[in-house]
Design a protein around this motif. Structure first.
Motif, PDB file in Angstrom:
ATOM      1  N   TRP A  52     -11.168 -33.891 -16.699  1.00 39.95           N
ATOM      2  CA  TRP A  52     -10.411 -33.246 -17.784  1.00 39.95           C
ATOM      3  C   TRP A  52     -11.356 -32.676 -18.855  1.00 39.95           C
ATOM      4  O   TRP A  52     -11.020 -32.614 -20.037  1.00 39.95           O
ATOM      5  N   THR A  55     -10.134 -29.621 -20.772  1.00 38.14           N
ATOM      6  CA  THR A  55      -9.114 -29.980 -21.766  1.00 38.14           C
ATOM      7  C   THR A  55      -9.780 -30.664 -22.959  1.00 38.14           C
ATOM      8  O   THR A  55      -9.419 -30.412 -24.112  1.00 38.14           O
ATOM      9  N   SER A  57     -12.797 -30.146 -24.000  1.00 37.55           N
ATOM     10  CA  SER A  57     -13.474 -29.084 -24.779  1.00 37.55           C
ATOM     11  C   SER A  57     -12.454 -28.376 -25.676  1.00 37.55           C
ATOM     12  O   SER A  57     -12.716 -28.116 -26.856  1.00 37.55           O
ATOM     13  N   VAL A 114     -18.595 -28.826 -23.092  1.00 31.89           N
ATOM     14  CA  VAL A 114     -18.529 -27.532 -22.389  1.00 31.89           C
ATOM     15  C   VAL A 114     -19.616 -27.478 -21.303  1.00 31.89           C
ATOM     16  O   VAL A 114     -19.365 -27.025 -20.181  1.00 31.89           O
ATOM     17  N   HIS A 117     -18.552 -29.616 -18.483  1.00 34.49           N
ATOM     18  CA  HIS A 117     -17.466 -28.927 -17.761  1.00 34.49           C
ATOM     19  C   HIS A 117     -18.064 -27.892 -16.797  1.00 34.49           C
ATOM     20  O   HIS A 117     -17.671 -27.799 -15.637  1.00 34.49           O
ATOM     21  N   ARG A 120     -19.523 -29.704 -13.882  1.00 36.28           N
ATOM     22  CA  ARG A 120     -18.465 -30.156 -12.952  1.00 36.28           C
ATOM     23  C   ARG A 120     -17.969 -28.987 -12.095  1.00 36.28           C
ATOM     24  O   ARG A 120     -17.843 -29.099 -10.883  1.00 36.28           O
ATOM     25  N   VAL A 121     -17.716 -27.834 -12.756  1.00 37.57           N
ATOM     26  CA  VAL A 121     -17.199 -26.687 -12.005  1.00 37.57           C
ATOM     27  C   VAL A 121     -18.224 -26.252 -10.962  1.00 37.57           C
ATOM     28  O   VAL A 121     -17.893 -25.957  -9.816  1.00 37.57           O
ATOM     29  N   ASN A 140     -12.941 -15.962 -13.675  1.00 41.73           N
ATOM     30  CA  ASN A 140     -12.722 -17.045 -14.645  1.00 41.73           C
ATOM     31  C   ASN A 140     -14.024 -17.791 -14.934  1.00 41.73           C
ATOM     32  O   ASN A 140     -14.250 -18.265 -16.047  1.00 41.73           O
ATOM     33  N   TRP A 141     -14.884 -17.883 -13.935  1.00 41.54           N
ATOM     34  CA  TRP A 141     -16.208 -18.483 -14.127  1.00 41.54           C
ATOM     35  C   TRP A 141     -16.984 -17.672 -15.170  1.00 41.54           C
ATOM     36  O   TRP A 141     -17.601 -18.229 -16.069  1.00 41.54           O
ATOM     37  N   GLY A 144     -15.759 -18.244 -18.507  1.00 41.74           N
ATOM     38  CA  GLY A 144     -16.322 -19.531 -18.935  1.00 41.74           C
ATOM     39  C   GLY A 144     -17.717 -19.362 -19.516  1.00 41.74           C
ATOM     40  O   GLY A 144     -18.054 -19.964 -20.543  1.00 41.74           O
ATOM     41  N   ILE A 145     -18.535 -18.501 -18.877  1.00 41.65           N
ATOM     42  CA  ILE A 145     -19.903 -18.308 -19.386  1.00 41.65           C
ATOM     43  C   ILE A 145     -19.853 -17.707 -20.799  1.00 41.65           C
ATOM     44  O   ILE A 145     -20.605 -18.116 -21.684  1.00 41.65           O
ATOM     45  N   VAL A 222     -10.052 -18.633 -24.501  1.00 43.92           N
ATOM     46  CA  VAL A 222      -9.565 -19.889 -23.900  1.00 43.92           C
ATOM     47  C   VAL A 222      -8.171 -19.647 -23.326  1.00 43.92           C
ATOM     48  O   VAL A 222      -7.846 -20.082 -22.215  1.00 43.92           O
ATOM     49  N   ILE A 229      -6.374 -19.641 -14.647  1.00 43.43           N
ATOM     50  CA  ILE A 229      -6.246 -20.787 -13.732  1.00 43.43           C
ATOM     51  C   ILE A 229      -4.886 -20.690 -13.029  1.00 43.43           C
ATOM     52  O   ILE A 229      -4.772 -20.891 -11.826  1.00 43.43           O
ATOM     53  N   GLY A 234      -3.870 -22.300  -9.505  1.00 46.11           N
ATOM     54  CA  GLY A 234      -4.189 -23.671  -9.928  1.00 46.11           C
ATOM     55  C   GLY A 234      -5.664 -23.961  -9.743  1.00 46.11           C
ATOM     56  O   GLY A 234      -6.446 -23.065  -9.422  1.00 46.11           O
ATOM     57  N   LEU A 235      -6.031 -25.211  -9.954  1.00 45.58           N
ATOM     58  CA  LEU A 235      -7.437 -25.595  -9.818  1.00 45.58           C
ATOM     59  C   LEU A 235      -7.840 -25.527  -8.347  1.00 45.58           C
ATOM     60  O   LEU A 235      -6.994 -25.648  -7.451  1.00 45.58           O
TER      61      LEU A 235
HETATM   62  C1  HEM Z   1     -14.611 -23.432 -24.811  1.00 44.09           C
HETATM   63  C2  HEM Z   1     -14.988 -23.714 -23.582  1.00 44.09           C
HETATM   64  C3  HEM Z   1     -14.043 -23.997 -22.420  1.00 44.09           C
HETATM   65  C4  HEM Z   1     -12.753 -24.463 -22.414  1.00 44.09           C
HETATM   66  C5  HEM Z   1     -11.898 -24.849 -23.620  1.00 44.09           C
HETATM   67  C6  HEM Z   1     -12.331 -24.545 -21.022  1.00 44.09           C
HETATM   68  C7  HEM Z   1     -11.095 -25.008 -20.598  1.00 44.09           C
HETATM   69  C8  HEM Z   1     -10.777 -25.244 -19.270  1.00 44.09           C
HETATM   70  C9  HEM Z   1      -9.669 -26.053 -18.807  1.00 44.09           C
HETATM   71  C10 HEM Z   1      -8.675 -26.779 -19.698  1.00 44.09           C
HETATM   72  C11 HEM Z   1      -9.699 -26.038 -17.462  1.00 44.09           C
HETATM   73  C12 HEM Z   1      -8.752 -26.830 -16.527  1.00 44.09           C
HETATM   74  C13 HEM Z   1      -9.542 -27.946 -15.805  1.00 44.09           C
HETATM   75  C14 HEM Z   1     -10.223 -28.952 -16.696  1.00 44.09           C
HETATM   76  O1  HEM Z   1      -9.617 -29.449 -17.652  1.00 44.09           O
HETATM   77  O2  HEM Z   1     -11.403 -29.230 -16.433  1.00 44.09           O
HETATM   78  C15 HEM Z   1     -10.779 -25.191 -17.051  1.00 44.09           C
HETATM   79  C16 HEM Z   1     -11.098 -24.850 -15.745  1.00 44.09           C
HETATM   80  C17 HEM Z   1     -12.127 -24.003 -15.385  1.00 44.09           C
HETATM   81  N1  HEM Z   1     -13.187 -23.610 -16.192  1.00 44.09           N
HETATM   82 FE1  HEM Z   1     -13.256 -23.869 -18.165  1.00 44.09          FE
HETATM   83  N2  HEM Z   1     -13.358 -24.094 -20.236  1.00 44.09           N
HETATM   84  C18 HEM Z   1     -14.430 -23.767 -21.033  1.00 44.09           C
HETATM   85  C19 HEM Z   1     -15.671 -23.338 -20.619  1.00 44.09           C
HETATM   86  C20 HEM Z   1     -15.999 -23.058 -19.294  1.00 44.09           C
HETATM   87  C21 HEM Z   1     -17.318 -22.738 -18.817  1.00 44.09           C
HETATM   88  C22 HEM Z   1     -18.586 -22.745 -19.676  1.00 44.09           C
HETATM   89  C23 HEM Z   1     -17.203 -22.467 -17.479  1.00 44.09           C
HETATM   90  C24 HEM Z   1     -18.282 -22.055 -16.504  1.00 44.09           C
HETATM   91  C25 HEM Z   1     -19.205 -21.188 -16.731  1.00 44.09           C
HETATM   92  C26 HEM Z   1     -15.808 -22.622 -17.102  1.00 44.09           C
HETATM   93  C27 HEM Z   1     -15.257 -22.364 -15.865  1.00 44.09           C
HETATM   94  C28 HEM Z   1     -14.040 -22.838 -15.437  1.00 44.09           C
HETATM   95  C29 HEM Z   1     -13.488 -22.655 -14.115  1.00 44.09           C
HETATM   96  C30 HEM Z   1     -14.106 -21.825 -12.965  1.00 44.09           C
HETATM   97  C31 HEM Z   1     -12.300 -23.390 -14.077  1.00 44.09           C
HETATM   98  C32 HEM Z   1     -11.379 -23.570 -12.872  1.00 44.09           C
HETATM   99  C33 HEM Z   1     -11.895 -24.861 -12.214  1.00 44.09           C
HETATM  100  C34 HEM Z   1     -11.158 -25.269 -10.964  1.00 44.09           C
HETATM  101  O3  HEM Z   1     -10.478 -24.435 -10.374  1.00 44.09           O
HETATM  102  O4  HEM Z   1     -11.325 -26.453 -10.607  1.00 44.09           O
HETATM  103  N3  HEM Z   1     -15.122 -23.014 -18.228  1.00 44.09           N
HETATM  104  N4  HEM Z   1     -11.450 -24.746 -18.173  1.00 44.09           N
END
Ligand code: HEM
Length: 440
Positions: A52, A55, A57, A114, A117, A120-121, A140-141, A144-145, A222, A229, A234-235
């Motif tokens: 999580w 979430t 973050s 972050v 996270h 993990r991804v 989405n990746w 995230g960057i 965000v 997602i 979904g994930l």
């Molecule tokens: C402010 C920063 C961020 C927030 C608030 C955020 C939020 C989230 C949330 C709530 C999820 C749902 C799964 C979970 O809770 O782990 C998620 C999934 C994901 N995030 Fe982030 N994220 C952030 C930064 C990033 C970064 C830095 C990356 C990678 C470079 C990233 C890539 C992804 C990807 C690819 C998913 C889908 C993962 C899956 O399908 O299992 N996110 N993110």
């Protein structure tokens, strides 16, 4: 209920759905719950799947916004008043030190959450493109960057606001590194600082960026990240649940002993057979109340941890910023110290040629790392079935290289934080003779 009253009730719905049908209805009718699908795989809800961390973050960001708004009532963004207003918050305003400490602790924790996270991804290969129509996980990746860069930006711009020696010189060091970029380095520094040195224009720029521009950008990104997602089906771990259901349906024989009769006329074997849809139904649960309940619990836990830590860990406040007195060493914020360490290691002389560590360590290495990260979903050739699986054997080598890089940045950060003294020379952490003077 209809019209305006109905809309208000939908914003603040308090009942808990009793049946799966009511759960689905809750998602369809409530504006806030619209981001969720009606059902979610049980495995996506597990701690082991995601920790999580995304979430967490997000909730750290919310705690930062809450405490930040309170600080904004008291802080004055002018070089004459900034330091004294922070000193007032720290020593005069009731609970001021606690709010400031909570804000600072949440900022550090958000950077850590972050990054974890992202790790993990990466390790679950959840950035891979899947077959579902409209799915685009690589996008989405990349979102995230950008969120990672924004998180660093939020933290860095906040660093200057207390206008003490620590803030002034950390930003000066950061700006020096930015200025070492070829061709446009000086222009970047000037845009960042609003001049050639850290001064009033810099404070105002950092204040506007920290309190308005970056939080708004983060908020919208965000939102998009979470929406993606949903669009991606979904994930990634949910795709594996669907695969498992299909596999199981293919190998599970129909349950024995059940017979049917067709109105007593024809007798035969069972008509119940395992179908992927049936098995999928079994492995999912209504997303309401599961997600809002879990998310609220995480928010409360994050708030409790940050406010407790904020009670005990006070945000530092050194002497007022003084451009005439350069602390030795002048350190960047802790999450950039691995870069400062690289700058120092990579500055050396070969004959008459001096290798410019500021450019290599401060610009080249981070640019290559971010570029590689962004391109990775397209470089990684592991099978789609490996997405959403921790440490899949097809990604063994890349996972090892990735973890080695993460480990190196952690070690360099620890060295930069605890083992560097005057002239960036090695000191032991227990040698306190070089500590910065702090106002108490
Ligand atoms: C402010 C920063 C961020 C927030 C608030 C955020 C939020 C989230 C949330 C709530 C999820 C749902 C799964 C979970 O809770 O782990 C998620 C999934 C994901 N995030 Fe982030 N994220 C952030 C930064 C990033 C970064 C830095 C990356 C990678 C470079 C990233 C890539 C992804 C990807 C690819 C998913 C889908 C993962 C899956 O399908 O299992 N996110 N993110």
């Amino acid at each position: 209920m209809s019209g305006r009253d109905g809309r208000i009730a939908r914003l603040f719905r308090t009942w808990l759905p009793r049946t799966p049908r009511e759960s689905s209805e809750a998602v369809v009718r409530n504006m806030w719950l619209h981001a969720f699908p009606a059902r979610i795989t049980k495995r996506s809800l597990s701690w082991l799947a995601t920790g999580w961390l995304g979430t967490i973050s997000l909730h750290l960001f919310l705690v930062l916004c809450l405490t930040g708004v309170v600080l904004m009532f008291l802080y004055v963004p002018s070089v004459e008043r900034a330091y004294s207003s922070v000193k007032d918050i720290e020593y005069v305003v009731s609970f001021g030190s606690w709010i400031r400490g909570t804000h600072r602790v949440s900022a550090h924790l958000m950077v850590i959450a972050v990054v974890l996270h992202l790790v993990r991804v990466f390790l679950t290969g959840a950035y891979k493109k899947q077959g579902a129509p409209g799915s685009n996980r690589p996008l989405n990746w990349c979102v995230g960057i950008v969120l990672l860069i924004l998180t660093m930006g939020l933290s860095f711009t906040g660093y200057l606001l207390p206008w003490d020696q620590l803030a002034y010189w950390a930003v000066t060091v950061g700006a020096q590194i930015a200025a070492s970029a070829p061709v446009i380095g000086e222009q970047i520094r000037e845009i960042l600082l609003g001049g050639t040195v850290v001064g009033q224009p810099t404070l105002l720029r950092f204040y506007v960026l920290h309190c308005f521009v970056l939080p708004l950008l983060t908020f919208f990104l965000v939102f998009w990240h979470m929406w993606r997602i949903r669009k991606d089906g979904g994930l990634a771990v949910a795709d594996r649940v669907a695969d498992d259901a299909r596999e199981q349906a293919a190998i599970t024989p129909p349950p024995a002993g059940k017979t049917y009769t067709l109105m007593g006329k024809t007798q035969g074997g069972t008509v119940q057979s395992s179908s992927p849809a049936g098995l999928l139904q079994e492995s999912t649960t209504p997303s309401v109340p599961a997600i809002p309940r879990r998310s609220t619990a995480i928010f409360l836990a994050v708030l409790a941890v940050c406010s407790l830590l904020g009670l005990f860990i006070h945000a530092p406040l050194e002497e007022p910023a003084n451009p005439a007195v350069t602390p030795n060493p002048a350190k960047a914020p802790w999450y950039f110290l691995w870069l400062q360490e690289l700058v120092s290691i990579l500055t050396f002389r070969v004959g008459n040629f001096i290798v410019d560590g500021a450019f290599v360590g401060g610009i080249l290495v981070p640019t290559i790392l971010i570029g590689l990260l962004a391109a990775w979903p397209f470089i990684d050739k592991s099978p789609a079935a490996a997405a959403g699986v921790w440490f899949h054997s097809s990604r063994k080598v890349q996972n090892r290289v990735f973890l080695a890089i993460i480990l190196a940045t952690v070690v360099l950060t620890i060295i930069g934080t605890f083992f560097r003294g005057p002239y960036w020379a090695w000191v032991w952490p227990w040698d306190s003779s070089h500590a910065h003077p702090t106002i108490t």
